[in-house]
Each structure stands twice: as C-alpha cells, then as structure tokens.
Design an enzyme around this catalytic site. Structure first.
Site, PDB file in Angstrom:
ATOM      1  N   LYS A  24       0.897  -1.144   0.101  1.00  0.00           N
ATOM      2  CA  LYS A  24      -0.062  -0.008   0.150  1.00  0.00           C
ATOM      3  C   LYS A  24       0.483   1.261  -0.036  1.00  0.00           C
ATOM      4  CE  LYS A  24      -1.622   1.373   4.250  1.00  0.00           C
ATOM      5  NZ  LYS A  24      -1.143   2.667   4.477  1.00  0.00           N
ATOM      6  N   CYS A 118      -4.937  12.138  13.086  1.00  0.00           N
ATOM      7  CA  CYS A 118      -5.711  10.756  13.068  1.00  0.00           C
ATOM      8  C   CYS A 118      -5.471  10.175  14.384  1.00  0.00           C
ATOM      9  CB  CYS A 118      -5.135   9.991  11.818  1.00  0.00           C
ATOM     10  SG  CYS A 118      -3.433   9.516  12.192  1.00  0.00           S
ATOM     11  N   ASP A 306       4.917   0.320  12.468  1.00  0.00           N
ATOM     12  CA  ASP A 306       3.649  -0.227  11.929  1.00  0.00           C
ATOM     13  C   ASP A 306       3.535  -1.605  12.389  1.00  0.00           C
ATOM     14  OD1 ASP A 306       3.629   1.555   8.837  1.00  0.00           O
ATOM     15  OD2 ASP A 306       3.229   2.001  10.790  1.00  0.00           O
TER      16      ASP A 306
HETATM   17  C1  EPZ Z   1       4.547   6.980   6.576  1.00  0.00           C
HETATM   18  O1  EPZ Z   1       3.698   7.821   7.145  1.00  0.00           O
HETATM   19  C2  EPZ Z   1       3.621   5.652   6.628  1.00  0.00           C
HETATM   20  N1  EPZ Z   1       2.442   5.804   5.659  1.00  0.00           N
HETATM   21  C3  EPZ Z   1       3.174   5.124   7.950  1.00  0.00           C
HETATM   22  O2  EPZ Z   1       2.260   3.941   7.750  1.00  0.00           O
HETATM   23  C4  EPZ Z   1       4.234   4.857   8.950  1.00  0.00           C
HETATM   24  O3  EPZ Z   1       3.741   4.574  10.237  1.00  0.00           O
HETATM   25  C5  EPZ Z   1       5.130   6.283   8.954  1.00  0.00           C
HETATM   26  O4  EPZ Z   1       5.625   6.434   7.551  1.00  0.00           O
HETATM   27  C6  EPZ Z   1       6.304   5.766   9.874  1.00  0.00           C
HETATM   28  O5  EPZ Z   1       7.040   4.635   9.191  1.00  0.00           O
HETATM   29  C7  EPZ Z   1       2.608   5.802   4.319  1.00  0.00           C
HETATM   30  O6  EPZ Z   1       3.677   5.550   3.751  1.00  0.00           O
HETATM   31  C8  EPZ Z   1       1.539   6.295   3.508  1.00  0.00           C
HETATM   32  P1  EPZ Z   1       6.473  10.142   8.842  1.00  0.00           P
HETATM   33  P2  EPZ Z   1       4.439   9.215   7.263  1.00  0.00           P
HETATM   34  O7  EPZ Z   1       6.455  11.368   7.962  1.00  0.00           O
HETATM   35  O8  EPZ Z   1       5.100   9.580   6.124  1.00  0.00           O
HETATM   36  C9  EPZ Z   1       6.350  13.336  12.461  1.00  0.00           C
HETATM   37  C10 EPZ Z   1       0.478   2.795   7.890  1.00  0.00           C
HETATM   38  O9  EPZ Z   1      -0.074   2.036   8.756  1.00  0.00           O
HETATM   39  N2  EPZ Z   1       6.407  14.405  11.211  1.00  0.00           N
HETATM   40  O10 EPZ Z   1       7.594   9.087   8.697  1.00  0.00           O
HETATM   41  O11 EPZ Z   1       3.018  10.047   7.326  1.00  0.00           O
HETATM   42  C11 EPZ Z   1       5.226  12.504  12.187  1.00  0.00           C
HETATM   43  O12 EPZ Z   1       4.236  13.149  13.314  1.00  0.00           O
HETATM   44  C12 EPZ Z   1       1.025   4.124   7.951  1.00  0.00           C
HETATM   45  O13 EPZ Z   1       0.207   2.387   6.695  1.00  0.00           O
HETATM   46  C13 EPZ Z   1       6.368  15.533  11.454  1.00  0.00           C
HETATM   47  O14 EPZ Z   1       6.439  16.104  12.463  1.00  0.00           O
HETATM   48  O15 EPZ Z   1       5.301   9.239   8.725  1.00  0.00           O
HETATM   49  C14 EPZ Z   1       5.673  11.253  13.039  1.00  0.00           C
HETATM   50  O16 EPZ Z   1       5.757  11.473  14.570  1.00  0.00           O
HETATM   51  C15 EPZ Z   1       0.782   4.711   9.450  1.00  0.00           C
HETATM   52  N3  EPZ Z   1       6.341  16.529  10.439  1.00  0.00           N
HETATM   53  C16 EPZ Z   1       7.191  10.866  12.504  1.00  0.00           C
HETATM   54  O17 EPZ Z   1       7.573  12.467  12.168  1.00  0.00           O
HETATM   55  C17 EPZ Z   1       6.149  16.095   9.159  1.00  0.00           C
HETATM   56  O18 EPZ Z   1       6.192  17.219   8.284  1.00  0.00           O
HETATM   57  C18 EPZ Z   1       7.239  10.017  11.277  1.00  0.00           C
HETATM   58  O19 EPZ Z   1       6.299  10.538  10.473  1.00  0.00           O
HETATM   59  C19 EPZ Z   1       6.082  14.875   8.919  1.00  0.00           C
HETATM   60  C20 EPZ Z   1       6.268  13.873  10.089  1.00  0.00           C
END
Ligand code: EPZ
Length: 425
Positions: A24, A118, A306
């Site tokens: 996905k 979320c 995850d």
């Molecule tokens: C990706 O989300 C995945 N989704 C998530 O999977 C996964 O949990 C996550 O990476 C971590 O591995 C997709 O790839 C579509 P991040 P993403 O940006 O990119 C903070 C699932 O179950 N952050 O790596 O949104 C954020 O809040 C989903 O399929 C900021 O602060 O995650 C988090 O605490 C759930 N500012 C951390 O960084 C930003 O601009 C990591 O988030 C971006 C993120």
C-alpha cells in the site's frame, strides 16, 4: 462496509501458505507520480484497499484518466481539471499529502487540505513544506488548506530536521521537475523510498542514493511515463508472521521479501520462532514458549512502528516481562486498552508499555481505532479463548486485502459480519 465486524473463534493453529499483496505504502506515492508526466503509466500488483480506492478517486477528480483492474492501474494525465485536493478526501487519508509535490512541480501551484490528525497522532506536514520552500516554493496556510506555488522549482541542498517517509518522497517528486540538482540529507530509508527513486530514474530524473540517508536527484523539464511492479507489503507480511508465531502455526508467506523485514524477523527469532527465508518467501513456525524481550520502534531499517501493535499481542503471551518503546508517533497505543480487556497485562508509561506475559487471552467484543491497532485485535482474537468481535473494521480494510479470506484459508475460524449499509462518517 463501514460497520462490518470481524468475528473470530480463537484457538486454531494456522497452517499453509498466504500470498503477500503489493505494498500500500509503495502504491500510494507511485499513483501520485502519474501526475508528473503526460505519458501513460502502468502499476502492477497494486493492492485493492480503501486507501488505494480513495487515492484513485482523488486522482480522477484532478483529471487523471485511470483504470484499476486485476491489481493493475493504467493512468494518464493529459490535462488536469483542478489542482486542489479537497478536505473531504484528505481527512480520510492523510497520504493525500503526497499530491502536493507532484502538483506543485507540474503545475506550479497546489492547494491541498491540511491532513488533520488521526488516531495515532497530530501528523503535521511541516517537514514536507520546509523541503518545498528549500526548492523555492512559497507556502501559505489558508482556512486549513496548504497553498504552495512556484513558477519553477530550483534544485537545492536540504536537510530534513527529522526522518519522514512521505516527506522524503514528496521532496523527491517535487525535485524531479526542478531545474538542476538537489541533495537531500537525513532522508527516510524505507523500501518505499527506494522504489520511488527507482521509478523517478526510469522517468528520466537522475536519482542516486534512494534508500540511504543522502539522496541526489537531477530534475528534468519533462518526465517519461513508467511501468512499475509494487514491492510486497512488508507490514502485511509481518502481521501474518506474528499470526503464525502466536498460534504455534506453520505459515509460508509467498512473495514476502525478508530484506524488508530484517528487524521484525530478528525479534521473532529472539522470541523463539523458527524462520526460514528464501527467494520465494518467508517460512515461520511458532513455538509454545514465547520469550520476552524489549522493542524500540525506529525508522527503517529499525523495528517498524507499523508492527508495534501486532508484536504487542505476541509479547502479551511471552514467559516474563517485555517492554515496548514507541519513538515515532505520540499516540500509538490505542490498542492497549482493548488488549487489556482481552486479559493482557499491559501498563502504559508515556512512550513505553510494560508487558507482563499471561497464560492466555480471552475473547471479547473490541473496537478498532486505527489500521495497525485493528490488525492487533484480530491477531489477539486468533489466539484467545472463545469469541472475539472486532468492530469498525473499515480501519482494517484500509491496509489489509481480504484479511479474513487469507486467514481462513490457513485454518483460522474467522468471518466478516456484514452490517448496515455504508454510513458516510
Ligand atoms: C509513513 O507515514 C507511513 N504511511 C506510515 O504508515 C508509517 O507509520 C510512517 O511512515 C512511519 O514509518 C505511508 O507511507 C503512506 P512520517 P508518514 O512522516 O510518512 C512526524 C500505515 O500504517 N512528522 O515518517 O506520514 C510524524 O508526526 C501508516 O500504513 C512531523 O513532525 O510518517 C511522526 O511522528 C500509518 N512533520 C514522525 O515524524 C512532518 O512534516 C514520522 O512520520 C512529517 C512527519
């Protein structure tokens, strides 16, 4: 669909073979990348999931000609109708933020609703926006929308303050049509980032280092179309590895890629499970004795956040005390209260959960809150005494293709109870 439930009678050992679906989290960015070119694109092994259907709906609204049949997407963007991703879609799937990079790069303007939080956290996108600003974009926040504009993005050197998977991908997509070279530091190294880099290279951008912490990319004026086969879904595969480990099962996950699951496989072996990796998949045999251990989630190649909820079920049945430390999201313990209702002995202390292993879990009616938490409740049902009913499984349908069919095919006593028709939330 919206109010379907999953009904599980626990106690069966899982035995047999499960075919892993396409990823996905690889398909979502690649679907967004079809906006970067006027040429036709083809994506194969695309999983049929709610999140994929939502992304396809948004792309069609934007003006992409797109068909999705037998796990294959054919898409072509001749002319866009609009460059706005409405709140109503974005609130359902924060991965819509992946539209920002391509729309900004291709059209010089994008208006995408802020994703909103979320269940697992606030989920800001500040790191994405900083990367776009480094490439010369002007960013404005208006009535809950992000407006990004740039006559032409210019290559730049940029370091991410902290690791972000979709932030890294968004920056690469934007830089692929920028003038000159960009260098990004402190990038996410997930397999989905590696695939994004590979496909952008196929499209004509020159990408070096995707999958490592530093990525170089040279933008082009125009990008070619692409054909891409999705990598297997490592989190779906990891979920079924745990299903086998907790039921003393013997499962073969056809198509799973052990290289994408190194940390999970290591922890499963540390718990006592027997795992054999080969080119066609991963074999896992669960043992009666589950050994306790400590887990700390981390960006790839560390233990994936995850997989944290799923692993908590396994550790709930271990012989002794375990510890889980969630370092990525601030509120990813929504499954804990429900697992406690099933007899698990868990204590939350800030970003950590202490787990005292118990002899058994007991079936109960439970409620899913987010994608991976819902998977952990199904896993708990598989190994609990009696009946477990998991409600609000639309969360599950976002990320697992036909979970009940796959689990029933290897001996689980699980059925989906259809409920009243779709109730728009
Ligand atoms: C990706 O989300 C995945 N989704 C998530 O999977 C996964 O949990 C996550 O990476 C971590 O591995 C997709 O790839 C579509 P991040 P993403 O940006 O990119 C903070 C699932 O179950 N952050 O790596 O949104 C954020 O809040 C989903 O399929 C900021 O602060 O995650 C988090 O605490 C759930 N500012 C951390 O960084 C930003 O601009 C990591 O988030 C971006 C993120």
């Amino acid at each position: 669909m919206a109010l379907d439930k999953m009904r599980i009678v626990g106690g069966n050992r899982l035995q047999g073979e499960i075919l892993t679906s396409g990823s996905k989290n690889a398909a979502l960015p690649l679907l967004a990348m079809t906006l970067l070119t006027r040429d036709p694109c083809e994506l194969t092994a695309v999983p049929d999931l709610l999140d994929i259907q939502n992304m396809i709906k948004i792309l069609r609204i934007l003006g992409v000609d797109l068909t999705f049949l037998n796990h294959t997407v054919n898409a072509q963007t001749i002319k866009l109708n609009q460059v706005e991703a409405p709140y109503d879609f974005v609130r359902k799937m924060r991965a819509s933020v992946l539209l920002l990079g391509p729309l900004l790069a291709k059209c010089g303007f994008a208006r995408v609703s802020m994703p909103g939080g979320c269940a697992i956290g606030v989920r800001p996108i500040n790191l994405h926006l900083k990367a776009f600003e480094a490439l010369g974009a002007e960013i404005e926040l208006k009535e809950g929308y992000v407006e990004a504009k740039a006559s032409r993005l210019k290559g730049a050197e940029h370091t991410f303050e902290s690791v972000t998977v979709t932030g890294t991908i968004n920056a690469l997509m934007a830089a692929s049509l920028a003038v000159g070279e960009s260098v990004f530091h402190n990038c996410a190294q997930e397999p989905e980032v590696f695939l994004t880099g590979e496909v952008l290279s196929k499209m004509g951008a020159t990408v070096d280092g995707a999958g490592t912490k530093t990525i170089r990319i040279r933008g082009r004026n125009e990008l070619k179309g692409f054909r891409a086969d999705m990598i297997p879904d490592r989190i779906e595969a990891g979920t079924y590895l745990v299903a086998s480990a907790i039921t003393e099962g013997e499962l073969f996950l056809r198509g799973a890629n052990a290289e994408h699951l190194g940390a999970v496989i290591q922890k499963l072996r540390d718990c006592g499970a027997e795992i054999v990796e080969d080119v066609s998949g991963i074999f896992v045999k669960g043992k009666k004795l589950i050994l306790p251990l400590e887990i700390q989630t981390a960006p790839f190649p560390g233990f994936p956040t995850d997989m944290q909820a799923q692993f908590m079920v396994l550790l709930s049945l271990a012989r002794g005390r375990s510890l889980v430390h969630e370092t990525i999201f601030e509120n990813r313990f929504m499954h804990v209260a429900e697992l406690i209702r099933m007899g698990a002995d868990l204590k939350i202390k800030g970003p950590e959960v202490t787990i005292e292993g118990v002899q058994k879990l007991k079936g109960a009616p439970v409620m899913a809150t987010d994608l991976r938490a819902s998977a952990s409740l199904v896993l708990a049902g598989l190994v609990s005494e009696g009946v477990t009913e998991v409600s609000r499984i639309y969360h599950l349908d976002r990320g697992y293709e036909r979970m009940e069919t796959k689990l029933a095919s290897v001996g689980a006593d699980i059925v989906r109870i259809m409920n009243q028709p779709e109730v728009e939330k």
